[in-house]
Design a protein around this motif. Structure first.
Motif, PDB file in Angstrom:
ATOM      1  N   LEU A  61       0.798  -1.224   0.000  1.00 29.38           N
ATOM      2  CA  LEU A  61       0.000   0.000   0.000  1.00 29.38           C
ATOM      3  C   LEU A  61       0.833   1.279   0.000  1.00 29.38           C
ATOM      4  O   LEU A  61       0.391   2.292  -0.540  1.00 29.38           O
ATOM      5  CB  LEU A  61      -0.959   0.003   1.192  1.00 29.38           C
ATOM      6  N   LEU A  62       2.028   1.240   0.579  1.00 25.08           N
ATOM      7  CA  LEU A  62       2.873   2.439   0.596  1.00 25.08           C
ATOM      8  C   LEU A  62       3.130   3.018  -0.796  1.00 25.08           C
ATOM      9  O   LEU A  62       3.150   4.242  -0.958  1.00 25.08           O
ATOM     10  CB  LEU A  62       4.203   2.169   1.302  1.00 25.08           C
ATOM     11  N   PRO A  63       3.317   2.185  -1.834  1.00 22.47           N
ATOM     12  CA  PRO A  63       3.546   2.764  -3.166  1.00 22.47           C
ATOM     13  C   PRO A  63       2.395   3.644  -3.668  1.00 22.47           C
ATOM     14  O   PRO A  63       2.607   4.464  -4.564  1.00 22.47           O
ATOM     15  CB  PRO A  63       3.739   1.535  -4.064  1.00 22.47           C
ATOM     16  N   LEU A  64       1.206   3.489  -3.097  1.00 22.18           N
ATOM     17  CA  LEU A  64       0.114   4.397  -3.461  1.00 22.18           C
ATOM     18  C   LEU A  64       0.474   5.850  -3.162  1.00 22.18           C
ATOM     19  O   LEU A  64      -0.039   6.772  -3.796  1.00 22.18           O
ATOM     20  CB  LEU A  64      -1.163   4.035  -2.697  1.00 22.18           C
ATOM     21  N   LEU A 125      13.403   3.772  -8.033  1.00 21.12           N
ATOM     22  CA  LEU A 125      12.609   4.496  -9.030  1.00 21.12           C
ATOM     23  C   LEU A 125      11.740   5.580  -8.392  1.00 21.12           C
ATOM     24  O   LEU A 125      11.456   6.595  -9.021  1.00 21.12           O
ATOM     25  CB  LEU A 125      11.746   3.520  -9.828  1.00 21.12           C
ATOM     26  N   CYS A 126      11.331   5.359  -7.156  1.00 24.72           N
ATOM     27  CA  CYS A 126      10.508   6.352  -6.446  1.00 24.72           C
ATOM     28  C   CYS A 126      11.330   7.198  -5.490  1.00 24.72           C
ATOM     29  O   CYS A 126      10.775   8.038  -4.776  1.00 24.72           O
ATOM     30  CB  CYS A 126       9.370   5.649  -5.703  1.00 24.72           C
ATOM     31  N   ARG A 127      12.620   6.923  -5.448  1.00 22.29           N
ATOM     32  CA  ARG A 127      13.550   7.641  -4.557  1.00 22.29           C
ATOM     33  C   ARG A 127      13.019   7.680  -3.129  1.00 22.29           C
ATOM     34  O   ARG A 127      12.827   8.733  -2.528  1.00 22.29           O
ATOM     35  CB  ARG A 127      13.827   9.031  -5.107  1.00 22.29           C
ATOM     36  N   SER A 128      12.810   6.469  -2.571  1.00 19.84           N
ATOM     37  CA  SER A 128      12.229   6.349  -1.239  1.00 19.84           C
ATOM     38  C   SER A 128      13.046   5.416  -0.351  1.00 19.84           C
ATOM     39  O   SER A 128      12.848   4.203  -0.367  1.00 19.84           O
ATOM     40  CB  SER A 128      10.795   5.829  -1.340  1.00 19.84           C
ATOM     41  N   PRO A 129      13.955   5.962   0.448  1.00 16.58           N
ATOM     42  CA  PRO A 129      14.714   5.112   1.372  1.00 16.58           C
ATOM     43  C   PRO A 129      13.818   4.467   2.431  1.00 16.58           C
ATOM     44  O   PRO A 129      14.084   3.366   2.899  1.00 16.58           O
ATOM     45  CB  PRO A 129      15.729   6.054   2.014  1.00 16.58           C
ATOM     46  N   GLY A 130      12.738   5.134   2.782  1.00 18.23           N
ATOM     47  CA  GLY A 130      11.811   4.557   3.755  1.00 18.23           C
ATOM     48  C   GLY A 130      11.153   3.297   3.229  1.00 18.23           C
ATOM     49  O   GLY A 130      10.939   2.331   3.978  1.00 18.23           O
ATOM     50  N   TYR A 131      10.859   3.274   1.936  1.00 17.60           N
ATOM     51  CA  TYR A 131      10.224   2.098   1.345  1.00 17.60           C
ATOM     52  C   TYR A 131      11.156   0.892   1.367  1.00 17.60           C
ATOM     53  O   TYR A 131      10.725  -0.212   1.676  1.00 17.60           O
ATOM     54  CB  TYR A 131       9.752   2.392  -0.080  1.00 17.60           C
TER      55      TYR A 131
END
Length: 153
Positions: A61-64, A125-131
């Motif tokens: 769900l986080l990618p939303l 691709l989303c530049r998200s270290p948290g992900y």
């Protein structure tokens, strides 16, 4: 500068969720085709199942809430990790579909561990270290659950 005539379509196409859709579709199509007791049928501690379920929901769900916004530095490695990870993940299902995954710990944990490559690609691709942090914890818990199911732990 040209603006899109369909900005809503641009928002959908660049939403990080589109990157998890292939995993969801693969699982929806092939999970029902697995032999009975695929991946083992041993008991998993209840607390581990709860943690795994919560983390699974977070990972999907986080990618939303993420946008695909790779820059020159992250685009190629992110795409390679993502596409290569998908191919490796899909291939890791072959022993499961053939019912031989319990013959080897490597075959057993393949579908549990290989999504990390896909998730790492999504994070780049989303530049998200948290992900990638949440994904790493999920995959670790997922692998442990798989080892329990397969009777290794």
């Amino acid at each position: 500068m040209e603006t899109s005539k369909r900005p809503w379509l641009d928002r959908i196409a660049t939403n990080g969720f589109v990157l998890v859709v292939p995993l969801l579709v693969w699982n929806a199509v092939f999970w029902p085709r697995l032999p009975p007791a695929a991946g083992g049928a041993q008991e998993v501690p209840f607390w581990l199942e709860v943690v795994e379920t919560v983390l699974r929901a977070a990972v999907f769900l986080l990618p939303l809430f993420l946008s695909i916004r790779a820059n020159v530095r992250t685009r190629r490695p992110g795409a390679l990790l993502y596409v290569g990870g998908l191919l490796i993940y899909f291939a890791s299902w072959v022993p499961w579909l053939e019912g031989v995954e319990l013959q080897s710990v490597m075959f057993l944990v393949g579908p549990y561990a290989t999504p990390l490559l896909v998730f790492a690609g999504i994070a780049l691709l989303c530049r998200s270290p948290g992900y990638i942090a949440v994904s790493t914890i999920f995959v670790l818990v997922h692998v442990i659950g798989g080892l329990f199911r397969g009777g290794v732990l």
